[in-house]
Design a protein around this motif. Structure first.
Motif, PDB file in Angstrom:
ATOM      1  N   PRO A  53       0.795  -1.076  -0.048  1.00 25.74           N
ATOM      2  CA  PRO A  53      -0.011   0.063  -0.121  1.00 25.74           C
ATOM      3  C   PRO A  53       0.821   1.191   0.106  1.00 25.74           C
ATOM      4  O   PRO A  53       1.968   1.357   0.360  1.00 25.74           O
ATOM      5  CB  PRO A  53      -0.883  -0.104   1.316  1.00 25.74           C
ATOM      6  CG  PRO A  53       0.185  -0.770   2.101  1.00 25.74           C
ATOM      7  CD  PRO A  53       0.584  -2.014   1.260  1.00 25.74           C
ATOM      8  N   ASP A  81     -12.165   3.892   7.727  1.00 27.21           N
ATOM      9  CA  ASP A  81     -11.411   3.537   6.450  1.00 27.21           C
ATOM     10  C   ASP A  81     -10.383   4.682   6.201  1.00 27.21           C
ATOM     11  O   ASP A  81     -10.728   5.829   6.817  1.00 27.21           O
ATOM     12  CB  ASP A  81     -12.538   3.909   5.423  1.00 27.21           C
ATOM     13  CG  ASP A  81     -13.597   2.629   5.223  1.00 27.21           C
ATOM     14  OD1 ASP A  81     -13.302   1.559   5.700  1.00 27.21           O
ATOM     15  OD2 ASP A  81     -15.017   2.945   4.831  1.00 27.21           O
ATOM     16  N   ARG A 100      -8.742   6.924   3.626  1.00 25.17           N
ATOM     17  CA  ARG A 100      -9.165   7.208   2.132  1.00 25.17           C
ATOM     18  C   ARG A 100      -8.046   8.203   1.622  1.00 25.17           C
ATOM     19  O   ARG A 100      -7.704   9.140   2.360  1.00 25.17           O
ATOM     20  CB  ARG A 100     -10.468   7.900   1.903  1.00 25.17           C
ATOM     21  CG  ARG A 100     -11.666   6.909   2.504  1.00 25.17           C
ATOM     22  CD  ARG A 100     -12.970   7.533   2.439  1.00 25.17           C
ATOM     23  NE  ARG A 100     -13.981   6.823   2.664  1.00 25.17           N
ATOM     24  CZ  ARG A 100     -14.835   6.204   1.627  1.00 25.17           C
ATOM     25  NH1 ARG A 100     -14.418   6.341   0.251  1.00 25.17           N
ATOM     26  NH2 ARG A 100     -15.875   5.436   1.809  1.00 25.17           N
ATOM     27  N   GLY A 108      -8.325  10.709  -1.425  1.00 26.58           N
ATOM     28  CA  GLY A 108      -9.319  10.998  -2.338  1.00 26.58           C
ATOM     29  C   GLY A 108     -10.509  10.349  -2.195  1.00 26.58           C
ATOM     30  O   GLY A 108     -11.075  10.220  -0.939  1.00 26.58           O
ATOM     31  N   ASP A 109     -11.121   9.456  -2.875  1.00 17.57           N
ATOM     32  CA  ASP A 109     -12.329   8.774  -2.754  1.00 17.57           C
ATOM     33  C   ASP A 109     -12.011   7.266  -2.710  1.00 17.57           C
ATOM     34  O   ASP A 109     -12.856   6.540  -2.511  1.00 17.57           O
ATOM     35  CB  ASP A 109     -13.409   8.756  -3.789  1.00 17.57           C
ATOM     36  CG  ASP A 109     -13.802  10.370  -4.062  1.00 17.57           C
ATOM     37  OD1 ASP A 109     -14.122  11.048  -3.079  1.00 17.57           O
ATOM     38  OD2 ASP A 109     -14.113  10.783  -5.325  1.00 17.57           O
ATOM     39  N   ALA A 110     -10.936   6.797  -2.723  1.00 16.07           N
ATOM     40  CA  ALA A 110     -10.314   5.329  -2.771  1.00 16.07           C
ATOM     41  C   ALA A 110      -9.998   5.127  -1.422  1.00 16.07           C
ATOM     42  O   ALA A 110      -9.215   5.863  -0.737  1.00 16.07           O
ATOM     43  CB  ALA A 110      -8.956   5.109  -3.829  1.00 16.07           C
ATOM     44  N   VAL A 111     -10.425   3.721  -0.978  1.00 10.38           N
ATOM     45  CA  VAL A 111      -9.877   3.354   0.493  1.00 10.38           C
ATOM     46  C   VAL A 111      -8.787   2.600   0.093  1.00 10.38           C
ATOM     47  O   VAL A 111      -8.717   1.529  -0.509  1.00 10.38           O
ATOM     48  CB  VAL A 111     -11.398   2.273   0.926  1.00 10.38           C
ATOM     49  CG1 VAL A 111     -10.727   1.809   2.086  1.00 10.38           C
ATOM     50  CG2 VAL A 111     -12.320   3.451   1.028  1.00 10.38           C
ATOM     51  N   VAL A 112      -7.586   2.951   0.714  1.00  5.63           N
ATOM     52  CA  VAL A 112      -6.347   2.502   0.714  1.00  5.63           C
ATOM     53  C   VAL A 112      -6.000   1.608   1.759  1.00  5.63           C
ATOM     54  O   VAL A 112      -5.007   0.558   1.564  1.00  5.63           O
ATOM     55  CB  VAL A 112      -5.289   3.298   0.313  1.00  5.63           C
ATOM     56  CG1 VAL A 112      -5.487   4.215  -0.752  1.00  5.63           C
ATOM     57  CG2 VAL A 112      -5.148   4.204   1.615  1.00  5.63           C
ATOM     58  N   ASP A 113      -6.658   1.557   2.787  1.00  3.90           N
ATOM     59  CA  ASP A 113      -6.687   0.652   4.065  1.00  3.90           C
ATOM     60  C   ASP A 113      -7.781   0.724   4.844  1.00  3.90           C
ATOM     61  O   ASP A 113      -8.615   1.637   4.919  1.00  3.90           O
ATOM     62  CB  ASP A 113      -5.376   1.160   4.710  1.00  3.90           C
ATOM     63  CG  ASP A 113      -4.927   0.129   5.749  1.00  3.90           C
ATOM     64  OD1 ASP A 113      -5.438  -1.052   5.686  1.00  3.90           O
ATOM     65  OD2 ASP A 113      -3.617   0.382   6.162  1.00  3.90           O
ATOM     66  N   GLN A 114      -7.953  -0.273   5.637  1.00  5.75           N
ATOM     67  CA  GLN A 114      -9.162  -0.395   6.689  1.00  5.75           C
ATOM     68  C   GLN A 114      -8.384  -0.829   8.087  1.00  5.75           C
ATOM     69  O   GLN A 114      -7.545  -1.715   8.002  1.00  5.75           O
ATOM     70  CB  GLN A 114     -10.256  -1.344   6.232  1.00  5.75           C
ATOM     71  CG  GLN A 114     -11.084  -0.856   5.042  1.00  5.75           C
ATOM     72  CD  GLN A 114     -12.344  -1.728   4.775  1.00  5.75           C
ATOM     73  OE1 GLN A 114     -12.047  -2.999   5.061  1.00  5.75           O
ATOM     74  NE2 GLN A 114     -13.366  -1.150   4.302  1.00  5.75           N
TER      75      GLN A 114
END
Length: 471
Positions: A360, A449, A451, A453-459
């Motif tokens: 990531p 989450d 984020r 931008g609008d992308a979830v890169v990790d949880q």
């Protein structure tokens, strides 16, 4: 000689109980290797120039504003070929080291100790830098031997003083290069431009490592290869009869003897000139067979080929071959052992590439603040305090947001965190609050989450502490 066994038996087995640089009394015997020329020497010189250029240029080569290599142990930041690794990437480093070890094992199984003679920095600096400087100042191997054995004259003092001064300067240059790998180009330049008085600790470290390098190349020399380095002992386990190595063809060479005209006794091709011993940087006699001290530098091959040319005999009395190849005259073949190592290596490389591609862009760690339980807030809400660490593994600034998946959860930072700078570790604190009525146990699992931008890169999953709701 009556049998192949006798043909392969060394003429002198003194080497089995004594090191090649050891006298009968157990003292050190200084080695004076003779200079060589030939195809292998020329190729070794080309390889050495390329590797030395890469070594000294490495810390000063930057790509897109970032170093190509960096091994900053103090800040626990490492860069390989422009890719940054942090302590959180230790599993990648571990897999990379395992892959490298398997590669070395495979390389040794196939090619013996050729790494030591062609790639190892110790050998390259010793044979291609320090030994050549020694020859330029003091003369060839016979002149150096006479100089060391003679009294301390003005000529000897000048030559020894010049040689050791140059050795110290080169060691100082090597030490500075390694320091630049450790702290980076900019910090190293600051040490140089600010003056030594402002960086006494760094200057002391440089002088310490300069002394180590100086001792290695001015005094220890082949002892590093024959005694200190563990790889020589490792190769004894990895080699087998099918491994390629520098080998003497005893079937063709024995019985050895001086070349005589009109002699009725047919001897082997070895004329016992001992040039292979004279050029060896570790002082061994390759005719005694495979030895731990042999670093596969191929100097003896060039020396022997030169003699074979002069006496009109085929080249390759000493050559890169396997023990099996010498005994059976069969070409090198790929064995099951080589295929097994190759399969393991290919699997590890595939795994490493997969993990690197899927790594990531952000590495996020969220922990509950130590020593904190929960706090009551207005409007019947319960809050917990968390610490967060964010590492941006890219070379560009990233906008980041933390969004709890629970609809009634509210997250607020103690210090705002909206953007993470490239290659930096950012630390801060934030509160998460929940309505007291939404808490059903003393521990509630929360998912956050991360984020860009609008992308979830990790949880991130964490726990939320609160009072038990009796309802």
């Amino acid at each position: 000689m009556d049998s192949d066994h006798n043909l392969s038996t060394p003429v002198d087995d003194y080497f089995r109980s004594h090191l090649p640089n050891q006298t009968t009394g157990g003292n050190r015997q200084w080695l004076y290797p003779r200079a060589t020329s030939g195809r292998f020497t020329r190729w070794r010189t080309v390889v050495a120039i390329g590797l030395l250029t890469a070594l000294f240029a490495g810390p000063f080569v930057w790509v897109n504003g970032h170093p190509l290599f960096l091994f900053n142990v103090l800040e626990r930041r490492f860069i390989f070929f422009g890719v940054t690794f942090w302590p959180q990437d230790f599993y990648l480093v571990a897999i990379g080291l395992i892959t490298f070890i398997v590669f070395i094992a495979l390389f040794t199984v196939v090619f013996g100790r050729v790494f030591c003679g062609w790639i190892c920095p110790q050998t390259i600096f010793m044979e291609m830098v320090f030994r050549k400087i020694e020859s330029w100042i003091e003369g060839d191997y016979t002149a150096r031997k006479r100089l060391d054995a003679g009294p301390w004259t003005t000529e000897k003092i000048i030559k020894k003083g010049t040689k050791y001064s140059v050795f110290f300067l080169i060691s100082f240059l090597i030490s500075n290069t390694f320091l630049a790998y450790l702290i980076g180009r900019q910090e190293w330049l600051a040490l140089i431009t600010d003056g030594p008085g402002k960086h006494l600790g760094s200057l002391a470290a440089i002088l310490l490592f300069t002394g180590v390098f100086y001792a290695v190349f001015a005094y220890l020399r082949e002892i590093v290869c024959t005694t200190i380095c563990p790889y020589g002992r490792l190769q004894s386990v990895l080699l087998d009869k099918n491994s390629l190595l520098v080998a003497y063809d005893y079937v063709r060479g024995e019985p050895r003897g001086k070349l005589k005209k009109d002699s009725v006794d047919r001897k082997g091709d070895c004329i016992d000139c001992k040039l292979c011993v004279q050029v060896c940087p570790t002082g061994i006699d390759i005719r005694n067979g495979t030895q731990m001290e042999c670093i596969n530098c191929t100097a003896c091959i060039d020396a022997c080929d030169d003699i074979m040319t002069k006496i009109n005999r085929p080249l390759g009395l000493i050559r890169m071959d396997s023990q099996q190849g010498i005994e059976t005259r069969q070409p090198f073949r790929i064995t099951g052992r080589i295929l097994a190592y190759t399969a393991v290596l290919a699997s590890l490389v595939g795994l490493l590439v997969f993990l690197l591609v899927g790594r990531p862009a952000l590495d996020v760690t969220v922990l509950r603040a130590p020593g904190q339980l929960f706090q009551r807030e207005a409007n019947n809400r319960i809050s917990n305090l968390y610490s967060v660490e964010v590492i941006n593994k890219t070379y560009g600034a990233l906008p980041v947001r933390f969004v709890p998946q629970q609809a009634d959860a509210v997250l607020r930072f103690v210090q705002p965190l909206n953007r993470v700078q490239p290659g930096e570790l950012t630390k801060t604190l934030f509160f998460i609050s929940l309505p007291e009525k939404a808490i059903r146990g003393n521990k509630t699992t929360l998912t956050i989450d991360v984020r860009v931008g609008d992308a979830v890169v990790d949880q991130i999953e964490t726990t939320f502490l609160g009072p038990v709701n009796p309802e």
